[in-house]
Design a protein around this motif. Sequence first.
Motif, short mmCIF file in Angstrom:
data_model
loop_
_atom_site.label_atom_id
_atom_site.label_comp_id
_atom_site.label_asym_id
_atom_site.label_seq_id
_atom_site.Cartn_x
_atom_site.Cartn_y
_atom_site.Cartn_z
N UNK A 130 -4.62 30.00 -8.91
CA UNK A 130 -4.66 28.69 -9.55
C UNK A 130 -6.08 27.84 -9.56
N UNK A 131 -6.50 27.40 -7.85
CA UNK A 131 -7.85 27.05 -7.80
C UNK A 131 -9.22 27.32 -8.28
N UNK A 132 -9.46 28.86 -8.33
CA UNK A 132 -10.76 29.15 -9.13
C UNK A 132 -10.26 28.49 -10.97
N UNK A 133 -9.07 28.97 -11.44
CA UNK A 133 -8.80 28.59 -12.84
C UNK A 133 -8.88 26.96 -12.75
N UNK A 134 -8.42 25.99 -11.92
CA UNK A 134 -8.48 24.77 -12.00
C UNK A 134 -10.82 24.28 -11.69
N UNK A 135 -10.94 25.13 -10.89
CA UNK A 135 -12.24 24.86 -10.80
C UNK A 135 -13.03 25.06 -11.88
N UNK A 136 -12.83 26.21 -12.74
CA UNK A 136 -13.69 26.71 -13.89
C UNK A 136 -13.30 25.28 -14.34
N UNK A 137 -12.05 24.63 -15.09
CA UNK A 137 -11.99 23.94 -16.08
C UNK A 137 -12.88 22.71 -16.05
N UNK A 138 -13.44 22.50 -14.34
CA UNK A 138 -14.74 21.46 -14.20
C UNK A 138 -13.78 20.45 -13.57
N UNK A 139 -12.19 20.85 -12.78
CA UNK A 139 -11.74 19.94 -11.68
C UNK A 139 -12.30 20.10 -10.33
N UNK A 140 -11.58 19.22 -9.29
CA UNK A 140 -12.40 19.32 -8.23
C UNK A 140 -10.89 20.08 -7.20
N UNK A 141 -10.33 20.92 -7.11
CA UNK A 141 -8.98 21.56 -6.26
C UNK A 141 -9.73 21.99 -4.59
N UNK A 142 -8.12 21.99 -3.31
CA UNK A 142 -8.71 21.85 -2.75
C UNK A 142 -7.01 22.26 -1.64
N UNK A 143 -7.23 23.01 -0.53
CA UNK A 143 -6.10 23.36 -0.25
C UNK A 143 -6.20 22.72 1.16
N UNK A 144 -4.38 22.20 1.37
CA UNK A 144 -4.04 22.06 3.10
C UNK A 144 -3.61 22.19 3.11
N UNK A 145 -3.63 23.28 4.74
CA UNK A 145 -2.77 24.01 5.22
C UNK A 145 -1.93 23.85 6.24
N UNK A 146 -0.95 23.45 6.19
CA UNK A 146 0.36 22.78 7.93
C UNK A 146 0.19 24.43 8.93
N UNK A 147 -0.25 25.09 8.44
CA UNK A 147 -0.36 26.27 9.83
C UNK A 147 -1.70 27.12 9.61
N UNK A 148 -1.90 28.11 9.53
CA UNK A 148 -3.09 29.35 9.62
C UNK A 148 -4.16 28.76 8.40
N UNK A 149 -5.43 29.27 9.02
CA UNK A 149 -6.11 29.94 7.54
C UNK A 149 -6.00 30.80 7.04
N UNK A 150 -5.40 32.42 7.79
CA UNK A 150 -5.62 33.26 6.68
C UNK A 150 -6.22 33.77 6.18
#
Length: 364
Positions: free
Chosen positions: A22-42
Amino acid sequence: MKIVHVVDSMEVGGAETLVAQMCRLQRDQGHDPQVYAIAKLGALGERMRAEGFRVEAEVGRKLIDSTLGFLRLFRSFRPDVVHLHNPTPTIYAAPAARLAGAVSVISTRHSLVAPPLNRIMERKYAFAARFCDWIVGICDATVNNVEQAGSAPRKKIVRIYNGTLPVQAEPEDRWPVKKGFTLLFVGRLEQVKNLPFLLEAVRDAVKQNPGIQLWIVGDGTQRASLEQLSEELGLQSHVTFRGQQLEVARFFSAADAFVMSSVSEGLPMSLLQAFSIGLPAIVTDVGGMAEVVRFADGGVVVPVTDGKAMTAAILDFAANHERRKQLSENAAAAYELNFTLSAMVDAYNGLYRKARRARRAADD
């Protein structure tokens, strides 16, 4: 739009893979997506950072720590949209998102509320749902399940089918070594996946067709016990544990059928990946995966407690190439019409905007 996705972690898993796509496609669409995780980066989180995404990890392991951590992050980034994936991120971050001024707060339930019902968790979720504009179920089974659990007001619950990027077929020279008719499981090796049931069904099928193979792609807390059970069942030459894999195309390309034996399931990404490459499926009669296999006529659904039915389905698939071919065509057609990543992301983007419009109208 500024969009924050909040997840449990970015370890390899279905919901996590969906968020990364989702983040990759949303960025391609001109949005600014970020991800926040409660636990591990992974592993997925590390890959996303390498791709230039901001991925925050370990935002507090306790409720109060996480809530304050999310409030600080939201006030710093000032997102338009906060998209919460599954109950714990919703409980920890939905109030903070609203307090920080996010205009759209969405929660997606990626799995069923499996019995026995965790009433404390669902009460917490119901409270957090008050801060959300929409609660999304990823299939009809999930929507019905959330409604029956009373976890959110019905007027807030909508369905958006999961979607995924198509698996690109790999040339045969990149396939794993293949010995015969090959089943593929892709997922976490956890109790809910009911893999002892599948191993026992494979053992019984092998007695009648010694060419049957099973590849198990994934890792989890049950791996050691499953490997031991495989040996006890005499399946060393028929079952191969492939471990966690970031790249799964070569396994989907080489396999003859997808299989999943879960006792509780939403709509697994691995099933949609299988459909995208035209791989027919054998699944147990639970959740969204059974719903979608029936809807697509892309495989066979067996009772979750009927090992003989699972064995029979495996043997039928192995023996009947023409039947598999028709189911394969059905699966691929259903994917193109209903389960692409772009269709899912477009639906979510529309929901984000709808929530923003509704909130602005209420404020006017």
